[in-house]
Enzyme design. Structure first.
Site, mmCIF file in Angstrom:
data_model
loop_
_atom_site.group_PDB
_atom_site.id
_atom_site.type_symbol
_atom_site.label_atom_id
_atom_site.label_comp_id
_atom_site.label_asym_id
_atom_site.label_seq_id
_atom_site.Cartn_x
_atom_site.Cartn_y
_atom_site.Cartn_z
ATOM 1 N N GLN A 103 69.711 5.551 -54.056
ATOM 2 C CA GLN A 103 69.751 6.790 -53.274
ATOM 3 C C GLN A 103 70.559 6.565 -51.998
ATOM 4 O O GLN A 103 70.820 7.500 -51.257
ATOM 5 C CB GLN A 103 68.333 7.217 -52.894
ATOM 6 C CG GLN A 103 67.443 7.560 -54.066
ATOM 7 C CD GLN A 103 66.024 7.868 -53.610
ATOM 8 O OE1 GLN A 103 65.753 8.936 -53.087
ATOM 9 N NE2 GLN A 103 65.116 6.935 -53.793
ATOM 10 N N HIS A 121 73.140 9.905 -54.381
ATOM 11 C CA HIS A 121 73.286 10.819 -53.242
ATOM 12 C C HIS A 121 74.638 10.691 -52.553
ATOM 13 O O HIS A 121 74.777 11.096 -51.405
ATOM 14 C CB HIS A 121 72.144 10.607 -52.242
ATOM 15 C CG HIS A 121 70.790 10.971 -52.792
ATOM 16 N ND1 HIS A 121 69.597 10.543 -52.244
ATOM 17 C CD2 HIS A 121 70.457 11.746 -53.855
ATOM 18 C CE1 HIS A 121 68.597 11.029 -52.944
ATOM 19 N NE2 HIS A 121 69.081 11.754 -53.937
ATOM 20 N N CYS A 129 85.674 18.826 -48.396
ATOM 21 C CA CYS A 129 85.563 19.972 -47.499
ATOM 22 C C CYS A 129 84.323 20.781 -47.848
ATOM 23 O O CYS A 129 83.808 20.720 -48.963
ATOM 24 C CB CYS A 129 86.827 20.823 -47.529
ATOM 25 S SG CYS A 129 86.970 21.883 -48.964
ATOM 26 N N CYS A 154 89.839 20.492 -43.285
ATOM 27 C CA CYS A 154 90.451 20.119 -44.563
ATOM 28 C C CYS A 154 91.950 20.443 -44.517
ATOM 29 O O CYS A 154 92.326 21.583 -44.213
ATOM 30 C CB CYS A 154 89.770 20.889 -45.690
ATOM 31 S SG CYS A 154 90.569 20.673 -47.289
#
Ligand code: BJW
Length: 259
Positions: A103, A121, A129, A154
């Protein structure tokens, strides 16, 4: 550390064809990275995790959330994997197949040399973005402080850049949980290391392993939400316990005794 329990755990590893290590934030604690809940200390103590690690939290205050991740990215960059990460990498020499399902977002398992690592995760050093998930590959300087920081934009669409991690309410990366679950169902031993067991679907992996007939071994400094389904609970810091487990297995294989 209880020597009898440690020996039982070494025996289980000795017979295993596939070992899955399911790791959480406690795994990196001895590297100096605060656990997820501890990361809300200091300046960040007044925010709850759902606020900081969620899309609605980012939408409400991008600079606050980006600042928190910048602060944590700095800690990860200044720290490194410890003996426990290295012990899991060494385990690959002693067991036919080892997979790490983590995780954690710090990348330390790969850095320590583990070859099969599933990051449930995401990774704090990867960016995308906010609006369109465009991968963003630009140089992002590390934080110098730990307050709010305006996120970059971005280059493709101009929306805010965010870390490529999985926040509450978001789906895990496509296919990753499915692979993790399939490994959990077919493993012989699952090592559950340094997780509170609060967060799903990661917390369901030990239950899948149990259904598949695996021996469940937990390594944690204190009991967790998952302790009652474990076969063996090894209480102690991940670095010490994993090092002792792998050394015990190596000693058993070389015929020089037990852990
Ligand atoms: C040591 C130690 C040492 C200390 N040695 N040990 C089913 C039931 C209920 C709720 C849900 C459910 N399914 C889904 C949900 C909702 C939600 C959820 O789980 N909520 C819970 C709060 C109940 N889950 C999700 O939203 C997930 N998405 C999802 O399910 O998608 C489908 C969906 C979509 C839309 C709607 C509904 C469903 C996504 C979860 C993403 C979690 N993301 C985070 C942030 C990642 C980026 C970041 O790090 O900032 O992941 S939250 C945070 O918790 C982080 C961690 O990876 C994760 C787990 O924490 P962990 O690792 O257990 O750390 P701690 O701090 O809690 O514990 C540390 C442990 O270490 C302790 O036990 C210590 O004792 C121990 N320790 N020192 C060994 N030295």
């Amino acid at each position: 550390m209880d020597a009898t329990k440690l020996e039982r755990a070494v025996q289980a590893l000795d017979h295993a064809q596939l070992v899955v290590a399911a790791t959480g934030a406690g795994m990196s604690k001895e590297s100096g990275v605060p656990t997820f809940r501890e990361a809300q200390e200091g300046l960040w103590a007044r925010y709850n995790p759902e606020e900081l690690a969620s899309p609605h939290g980012f939408r409400r205050d991008p600079a606050r959330v980006w600042g928190w991740y910048n602060y944590r990215r700095g800690i990860v960059a200044r720290s490194s994997p410890h003996a426990g990460h290295e012990a899991l990498a060494k385990l690959e020499k002693l067991v036919p197949q080892v997979a790490v399902v983590t995780q954690n977002i710090d990348g330390y398992h790969r850095e320590a040399g583990s070859s099969t690592v599933l990051e449930l995760h995401g990774n704090i050093n990867r960016f995308k973005c906010f609006e369109h998930d465009h991968p963003v590959d630009i140089e992002i300087p590390l934080a110098t402080g730990d307050g709010p920081v305006e996120p970059p934009r971005c280059p493709r669409c101009g929306s805010h850049v965010r870390p490529d991690v999985v926040w509450f309410g978001e789906m895990l990366p496509p296919g990753v949980f499915e692979r993790a679950e399939s490994l959990a169902r077919s493993c012989d031993v699952m090592l559950v290391v340094g997780t509170s067991g609060f967060v799903y679907p990661a917390a369901a992996l030990p239950l899948a392993a149990r259904v598949g007939g695996a021996t469940l071994i937990e390594v944690n400094t204190q009991p967790s939400q998952l302790t009652e389904v474990m076969d063996i609970f090894l209480q102690g810091p991940a670095g010490d316990v994993l090092s002792a487990l792998v050394a015990g297995l190596a000693a058993r294989r070389s015929g020089s005794g037990h852990a």
